[in-house]
Design a protein around this motif. Structure first.
Motif, PDB file in Angstrom:
ATOM      1  N   LYS A 225       0.720  -1.185   0.121  1.00  0.00           N
ATOM      2  CA  LYS A 225       0.032  -0.066  -0.055  1.00  0.00           C
ATOM      3  C   LYS A 225       0.799   1.247   0.176  1.00  0.00           C
ATOM      4  O   LYS A 225       0.601   2.065  -0.863  1.00  0.00           O
ATOM      5  N   THR A 226       1.595   1.261   1.072  1.00  0.00           N
ATOM      6  CA  THR A 226       2.415   2.596   1.022  1.00  0.00           C
ATOM      7  C   THR A 226       3.318   2.839   0.013  1.00  0.00           C
ATOM      8  O   THR A 226       3.526   3.833  -0.602  1.00  0.00           O
ATOM      9  N   THR A 227       3.966   1.550  -0.626  1.00  0.00           N
ATOM     10  CA  THR A 227       4.895   1.804  -1.954  1.00  0.00           C
ATOM     11  C   THR A 227       4.068   2.207  -3.316  1.00  0.00           C
ATOM     12  O   THR A 227       4.571   2.997  -3.858  1.00  0.00           O
TER      13      THR A 227
ATOM     14  N   LEU B 194      -4.185   9.075  -0.287  1.00  0.00           N
ATOM     15  CA  LEU B 194      -4.000   8.539   1.076  1.00  0.00           C
ATOM     16  C   LEU B 194      -3.559   7.122   1.179  1.00  0.00           C
ATOM     17  O   LEU B 194      -4.041   5.913   0.600  1.00  0.00           O
ATOM     18  N   ASP B 195      -2.449   7.102   2.070  1.00  0.00           N
ATOM     19  CA  ASP B 195      -2.052   5.575   2.551  1.00  0.00           C
ATOM     20  C   ASP B 195      -2.585   5.221   3.759  1.00  0.00           C
ATOM     21  O   ASP B 195      -2.406   6.085   4.557  1.00  0.00           O
ATOM     22  N   THR B 196      -3.298   4.161   3.573  1.00  0.00           N
ATOM     23  CA  THR B 196      -3.921   3.891   4.934  1.00  0.00           C
ATOM     24  C   THR B 196      -3.293   2.377   5.687  1.00  0.00           C
ATOM     25  O   THR B 196      -2.760   1.825   5.233  1.00  0.00           O
TER      26      THR B 196
ATOM     27  N   ILE C 224      -2.031   7.982   6.994  1.00  0.00           N
ATOM     28  CA  ILE C 224      -2.793   7.789   7.992  1.00  0.00           C
ATOM     29  C   ILE C 224      -2.352   6.568   9.099  1.00  0.00           C
ATOM     30  O   ILE C 224      -2.968   6.315   9.892  1.00  0.00           O
ATOM     31  N   ASP C 225      -1.148   6.111   8.446  1.00  0.00           N
ATOM     32  CA  ASP C 225      -0.744   4.953   9.160  1.00  0.00           C
ATOM     33  C   ASP C 225       0.482   5.400  10.096  1.00  0.00           C
ATOM     34  O   ASP C 225       1.711   5.649   9.796  1.00  0.00           O
ATOM     35  N   PRO C 226       0.037   5.267  11.385  1.00  0.00           N
ATOM     36  CA  PRO C 226       1.129   5.844  12.403  1.00  0.00           C
ATOM     37  C   PRO C 226       2.235   4.980  12.439  1.00  0.00           C
ATOM     38  O   PRO C 226       3.553   5.287  12.907  1.00  0.00           O
TER      39      PRO C 226
HETATM   40 MG    MG Z   1       1.959   0.807   4.724  1.00  0.00          MG
END
Ligand code: MG
Ligand code: ATP
Length: 347
Positions: free
Chosen positions: A18-20, A140-142, A41-43
Motif C-alpha cells: 500500500k505505502t509503496t 491516502l496511504d492507509t 494515516i498509518d502511524p
Molecule cells: Mg504501509
C-alpha cells in the motif's frame, strides 16, 4: 485509463505494498503535472523511511523531491504529510481561536499515535487539507486491517458523539461556556440523571480527580466541535464515484487476494463500484522472456507462469477493474517506488 479524482485511497491488508504503491502513484501524478499531497494515516510511518523524511511527530507538510527517486531526471516535487493527532487537534483549535489542554492526561493519551483519536484526527486532517484547495489530488496511504475500518467509520463516530447521548450535556456546556460560567459547577447541576449516575459511579471507583479530568477532556473536545463536524463532509464525499478512486491492494497470492475480498466486504458501505483491485508483485512478466535450455528450469518457468495466471483468473472473478504491478528486482524501497511510478504511467 484511470480518471482523475480529488482523492485516491490505497487500502489493503498487511504488507501488500500500500505505502509503496501510494508513494509511486503520488510521484507519477506529480510527474504528470498535478499538484499532489500524499498523506499517510498509518502511524507506523514507513512512509517516512521511503521518503527519507526526518520527522518529529510535527504533523507538518513536507516537500518531497523526485530526485530521491530519479536523481538524473528533471526536478518535480510533491508534498507529503505524516499524521500527528495532537498537531491536527492543535490546528483546528487555533482555527476556532480555542485551545487544547495537552496537560490533561486523557487528552494526552487520546492524541498519541494509536491513542484512540488517531483515525478520527486522520479524517479531520484530510478534510482540512481538502479545504486549503492547494492540491489537485490527495493520495491516502492507509493502515492495514482494523485501523483502516476504524478510519472509514470515523465520521459516523464523530456524528454519534456529537449527536446523541452527549448532546444534552453539550447544550448546557455550550451555554455555560458562552456565558463564561464556571464549567464544572454548571456541569454538575444541569446534566441529566443518567449521566449524573454514571459520573457519581465513576467518582466512587476512580476518585473525584479522574471525573474532573474526564469532564475537562470532554469540554476540550466540545470546544473544538466545528473542526470535527467539518470532517463529516469528507466521510460523505469519499463514497462518491466522482470524488475518489479506490485502490484495493493485494499481492499475487491466494491468501492475500482472499484477504482483500474480505476487507472489501467489510468496507462495503464505503467503497463505490469503481474500486480497482491491484495485484502487486506479479512475476509472470519477469518469467515470460526467459527461455532456459535446462528442462527442469523450463518446467519451473512454465509452472510459475501458469500458477500466476490462475490467480489472475480468480482475481478477475472478484473485480472487473484489475491493475497489475510487477515485482521489482531490487533491494531498496526507493527503487521500488521509482519503477512502480513508471508502471503507473502506462495505466
Ligand atoms: Mg504501509
Ligand atoms: N512491486 C514490488 N516489488 C518489490 N517489492 C515491493 C513491491 N511492492 C512493495 N514492495 C516491498 O514490499 C515491502 C512492503 O511494502 P509496503 O510497506 O508498501 O506494504 P504495506 O502494505 O504498506 O505494509 P503495511 O501493511 O505494513 O503498511 C516493502 O519493502 C516494499 O518496498
Amino acid at each position: 485509463v484511470i480518471a482523475q479524482k480529488k482523492i485516491e485511497v490505497f487500502c489493503g491488508t498487511g504488507g501488500v505494498g500500500k505505502t509503496t504503491l501510494a508513494t509511486s502513484r503520488a510521484l507519477h501524478l506529480a510527474q504528470s503535472g498535478r499538484k499532489v499531497l500524499l498523506i499517510t494515516i498509518d502511524p507506523a510511518k514507513r512512509l517516512k523511511q521511503v521518503l527519507q523524511i526526518e520527522d518529529d511527530f510535527s504533523g507538518d507538510v513536507h516537500q518531497v523531491s523526485s530526485k530521491v527517486f530519479f536523481p538524473e531526471a528533471d526536478e518535480v516535487s510533491f508534498h507529503a504529510a505524516l499524521l500527528s493527532p495532537s498537531a491536527t487537534f492543535l490546528k483546528i483549535a487555533e482555527q476556532a481561536l480555542e485551545r487544547v489542554d495537552f496537560d490533561n492526561p486523557i487528552i494526552k493519551i487520546l492524541t498519541k499515535p494509536y491513542g484512540g483519536l488517531n483515525e478520527i484526527m486522520a479524517i479531520v486532517e484530510v478534510q482540512r487539507q481538502i479545504k486549503t484547495n492547494l492540491y489537485d489530488t490527495i493520495v491516502l496511504d492507509t493502515p492495514p486491517g482494523k485501523h483502516f475500518i476504524d478510519f472509514l467509520q470515523s465520521s459516523q463516530k464523530i456524528k454519534r458523539f456529537f449527536d446523541h447521548s452527549f448532546i444534552e450535556i453539550f447544550k448546557y456546556l455550550g451555554k455555560s461556556l458562552d456565558e463564561k460560567v464556571s464549567q464544572n459547577s454548571i456541569f454538575k447541576t444541569l446534566i441529566s440523571s443518567g449521566i449524573k449516575k454514571l459520573l457519581s459511579y465513576l467518582e466512587k471507583v476512580t476518585g473525584k480527580e479522574f471525573v474532573n479530568v474526564f469532564v475537562d477532556a470532554v469540554i476540550n473536545i466540545y470546544r473544538n466541535k466545528d473542526g470535527f463536524l467539518e470532517a463529516l463532509k469528507f466521510g460523505e464525499e469519499l463514497k462518491l464515484q466522482s470524488f475518489s478512486n479506490w485502490f484495493l491492494v493485494a499481492s499475487v497470492d491466494q491468501m492475500k487476494i482472499d484477504e482483500a475480498r474480505d476487507l472489501q466486504a467489510e468496507a462495503k458501505a464505503f467503497l463505490h463500484e469503481d474500486t480497482f483491485l491491484v495485484l502487486n508483485r506479479c512475476q509472470a512478466p519477469l518469467f515470460q522472456p526467459w527461455s532456459p535450455t535446462n528442462p527442469a528450469l523450463q518446467t519451473f518457468r512454465n509452472v510459475m507462469i501458469s500458477r500466476e495466471q490462475k490467480l489472475k483468473d480468480f482475481a478477475k472473478t472478484q473485480s472487473t477493474r484489475l491493475l497489475e504491478f510487477t515485482e521489482i528486482l531490487h533491494a531498496e524501497p526507493d527503487h521500488h517506488v521509482a519503477q512502480l511510478a513508471c508502471q503507473w504511467a502506462k495505466e
